[in-house]
Write a protein that holds these residues in place. Structure first.
Motif, short mmCIF file in Angstrom:
data_model
loop_
_atom_site.label_atom_id
_atom_site.label_comp_id
_atom_site.label_asym_id
_atom_site.label_seq_id
_atom_site.Cartn_x
_atom_site.Cartn_y
_atom_site.Cartn_z
N GLY A 1 -50.76 -10.99 -36.87
CA GLY A 1 -51.78 -9.97 -36.74
C GLY A 1 -51.29 -8.66 -36.16
N LYS A 2 -50.05 -8.64 -35.65
CA LYS A 2 -49.53 -7.41 -35.07
C LYS A 2 -49.10 -6.42 -36.16
CE LYS A 2 -48.01 -9.68 -30.81
NZ LYS A 2 -46.87 -10.01 -29.93
N LYS A 3 -48.65 -6.99 -37.29
CA LYS A 3 -48.24 -6.17 -38.43
C LYS A 3 -48.93 -6.69 -39.68
CE LYS A 3 -43.66 -4.96 -36.60
NZ LYS A 3 -42.20 -5.00 -36.86
N PRO A 4 -49.00 -5.88 -40.73
CA PRO A 4 -49.64 -6.35 -41.98
C PRO A 4 -48.99 -7.64 -42.49
CG PRO A 4 -49.27 -3.98 -42.08
CD PRO A 4 -48.60 -4.46 -40.82
N THR A 5 -49.82 -8.53 -43.01
CA THR A 5 -49.35 -9.83 -43.48
C THR A 5 -48.47 -9.70 -44.71
OG1 THR A 5 -51.40 -10.82 -42.67
CG2 THR A 5 -50.11 -12.11 -44.23
N LEU A 6 -47.38 -10.46 -44.73
CA LEU A 6 -46.46 -10.50 -45.87
C LEU A 6 -46.49 -11.90 -46.48
CD1 LEU A 6 -43.37 -8.64 -44.35
CD2 LEU A 6 -45.15 -7.67 -45.82
N PHE A 7 -46.32 -11.96 -47.79
CA PHE A 7 -46.32 -13.27 -48.45
C PHE A 7 -45.15 -14.12 -47.99
CE2 PHE A 7 -45.15 -16.17 -51.89
CZ PHE A 7 -46.35 -16.85 -52.06
N SER A 8 -44.03 -13.48 -47.67
CA SER A 8 -42.86 -14.23 -47.22
C SER A 8 -43.15 -15.00 -45.94
CB SER A 8 -41.68 -13.28 -47.00
OG SER A 8 -42.01 -12.27 -46.06
N GLU A 9 -43.99 -14.43 -45.06
CA GLU A 9 -44.35 -15.13 -43.83
C GLU A 9 -45.22 -16.35 -44.13
OE1 GLU A 9 -46.29 -12.10 -41.59
OE2 GLU A 9 -44.44 -11.10 -41.02
N SER A 10 -46.18 -16.17 -45.04
CA SER A 10 -47.04 -17.28 -45.43
C SER A 10 -46.24 -18.38 -46.12
CB SER A 10 -48.15 -16.79 -46.36
OG SER A 10 -48.88 -15.74 -45.75
N ALA A 11 -45.27 -17.97 -46.94
CA ALA A 11 -44.41 -18.95 -47.62
C ALA A 11 -43.57 -19.72 -46.61
CB ALA A 11 -43.51 -18.23 -48.62
N LEU A 12 -43.14 -19.05 -45.54
CA LEU A 12 -42.36 -19.71 -44.50
C LEU A 12 -43.20 -20.77 -43.77
CD1 LEU A 12 -39.71 -19.89 -42.92
CD2 LEU A 12 -40.56 -18.09 -41.42
N ILE A 13 -44.47 -20.45 -43.54
CA ILE A 13 -45.37 -21.42 -42.90
C ILE A 13 -45.53 -22.65 -43.80
CG2 ILE A 13 -47.73 -21.84 -42.11
CD1 ILE A 13 -47.86 -18.84 -41.41
N ALA A 14 -45.74 -22.43 -45.10
CA ALA A 14 -45.88 -23.54 -46.04
C ALA A 14 -44.59 -24.35 -46.11
CB ALA A 14 -46.25 -23.01 -47.42
N ILE A 51 -52.68 -19.64 -47.89
CA ILE A 51 -52.51 -19.13 -46.52
C ILE A 51 -52.44 -17.61 -46.52
CG2 ILE A 51 -50.93 -19.04 -44.55
CD1 ILE A 51 -50.18 -21.94 -45.14
N TYR A 52 -51.70 -17.04 -47.46
CA TYR A 52 -51.56 -15.58 -47.55
C TYR A 52 -52.93 -14.93 -47.79
CZ TYR A 52 -50.11 -11.01 -49.39
OH TYR A 52 -49.97 -9.67 -49.62
N TYR A 53 -53.66 -15.48 -48.76
CA TYR A 53 -54.99 -14.93 -49.06
C TYR A 53 -55.92 -15.06 -47.85
CZ TYR A 53 -59.78 -15.10 -50.81
OH TYR A 53 -61.13 -14.90 -50.97
N ALA A 54 -55.90 -16.22 -47.21
CA ALA A 54 -56.77 -16.45 -46.06
C ALA A 54 -56.41 -15.53 -44.89
CB ALA A 54 -56.66 -17.91 -45.62
N GLN A 55 -55.12 -15.24 -44.72
CA GLN A 55 -54.71 -14.33 -43.65
C GLN A 55 -55.24 -12.92 -43.89
OE1 GLN A 55 -50.31 -15.55 -43.54
NE2 GLN A 55 -50.70 -15.00 -41.41
#
Length: 277
Positions: A135-148, A216-220
């Motif tokens: 939430g500190k910076k705009p969400t990136l798909f790479s971050e969501s992919a890392l969570i998955a 996750i990316y969409y939900a974020q």
């Protein structure tokens, strides 16, 4: 006593005015961020809706009896001062856990410190993945992919996943929703998906991970827009409350000052009359 009271009121008045400046500034910043977040949400909603299209079109599903290993993904952030946005997600997941049939295994993937701080107190043993600095910076798909990817690395073979998030409706409304996904093993064992050409077990498992990352990316992004909208509303209410307090304290200060002046005048006049007498 009167001077001490005046000083206390003056200090309090100065403090509330400073708070009002802060809340108004935060409101302006959040309003600017909301405009950007709303634009990003509108652009990515097609991706969010397409996360389950492949399985739905094929007719792939899981029966309640076979759904014995669930994964709950809570989508929050690290930031507060936004009303009950994060609390709604945490309450939703707690309510879902209470309704699970006896013997159902479940694990939690918590995105954001606001979900980790709450659910770790009651379900610490069920958490397999946590993500902070959200939430500190705009969400990136790479971050969501890392969570998955981290979820897959835990080895938890979930039969279904439920992504819980806040869906952004407009600047004044958000709705807590869930998105249900099939687990990798469930997809592999479901013959419905093999109607597509060139589909094998490995590609289905890869798709399951990509599907979770996309959800996750969409939900974020939906959660980020809902959070900024709630923060604008919260800061508006805080500024209005501060304005009311400033008005009340100003009246109290003026009345107290007038009372002090009146008391001093009475003392001076009484002293002069006593000297003349």
């Amino acid at each position: 006593r009167g001077m001490a009271t005046l000083k206390e009121i003056s200090i309090r008045l100065k403090s509330v005015k400073s708070i009002e400046k802060i809340t108004k500034s935060m409101k302006m910043v959040s309003a600017a961020k909301l405009t950007k977040a709303e634009r990003r949400v509108k652009e990515v909603r097609a991706l969010g809706l397409s996360s389950t299209v492949l399985t739905e079109k094929a007719g792939a599903e899981i029966s309640p009896e076979a759904d014995t290993k669930k994964l709950f993904v809570a989508i929050c952030s690290d930031k507060g001062l936004c009303g009950g946005v994060h609390g709604a997600v945490n309450k939703w997941i707690k309510a879902q856990i209470l309704t699970l049939p006896e013997g159902t295994d479940y694990k939690l993937c918590l995105v954001g410190d606001k979900s980790t701080a709450v659910l770790s107190r009651s379900n610490a043993q069920d958490i397999i993945v946590t993500a902070s600095a959200v939430g500190k910076k705009p969400t990136l798909f790479s971050e969501s992919a890392l969570i998955a990817q981290e979820v897959g690395a835990t080895g938890y073979d979930y039969t279904s996943a439920t992504v819980v998030y806040n869906w952004f409706k407009n600047a004044g409304t958000y709705v807590t929703q869930e998105m249900k996904l099939l687990g990798p093993t469930t997809m592999v064992e479901n013959d419905a998906l093999f109607v597509y050409e060139d589909v094998d077990e490995k590609s289905i498992q890869s798709f399951a991970e990509f599907q979770l990352a996309g959800a996750i990316y969409y939900a974020q992004l939906e959660g980020a827009a809902s959070e900024q909208a709630a923060r604008v509303q919260a800061m508006t209410n805080a500024s209005n409350n501060a304005g009311d307090m400033i008005h009340q304290l100003t009246l109290k200060f003026n009345r107290t000052r007038q009372a002090v002046i009146t008391t001093e005048l009475i003392e001076i006049i009484s002293g002069a009359v006593a000297l003349e007498g």
